[in-house]
Design a protein around this motif. Structure first.
Motif: not given
Length: 73
Positions: A1-27
């Motif tokens: 399987t080829p690894a690679g970069l993917v851009t995911v659009p994120i909904p408008a949300c406050p920075p703490p919510s976006a940051g929490a999403w990034g941390v959760r995805v990184g897990l």
């Protein structure tokens, strides 16, 4: 399987919510957050299986709606 970069659009949300999403995805074992840009509304991910970027985006957005939006709107 080829690894690679993917851009995911994120909904408008406050920075703490976006940051929490990034941390959760990184897990996730097969996903690394490369960049999170709340102003541009996108998250750049490195995924182990990048064959279907649309499926990666759909999965991430579905996960956000199901798991996080209730806690971090």
């Amino acid at each position: 399987t080829p690894a690679g970069l993917v851009t995911v659009p994120i909904p408008a949300c406050p920075p703490p919510s976006a940051g929490a999403w990034g941390v959760r995805v990184g897990l996730t074992p097969d996903t690394v957050v490369v960049e999170l840009d709340n102003e541009e509304g996108r998250m750049l991910l490195h995924v182990l299986d990048a064959r279907d970027p649309d499926a990666v985006c759909a999965g991430q957005l579905e996960s956000y709606e199901r798991r996080q939006r209730r806690v971090f709107p």
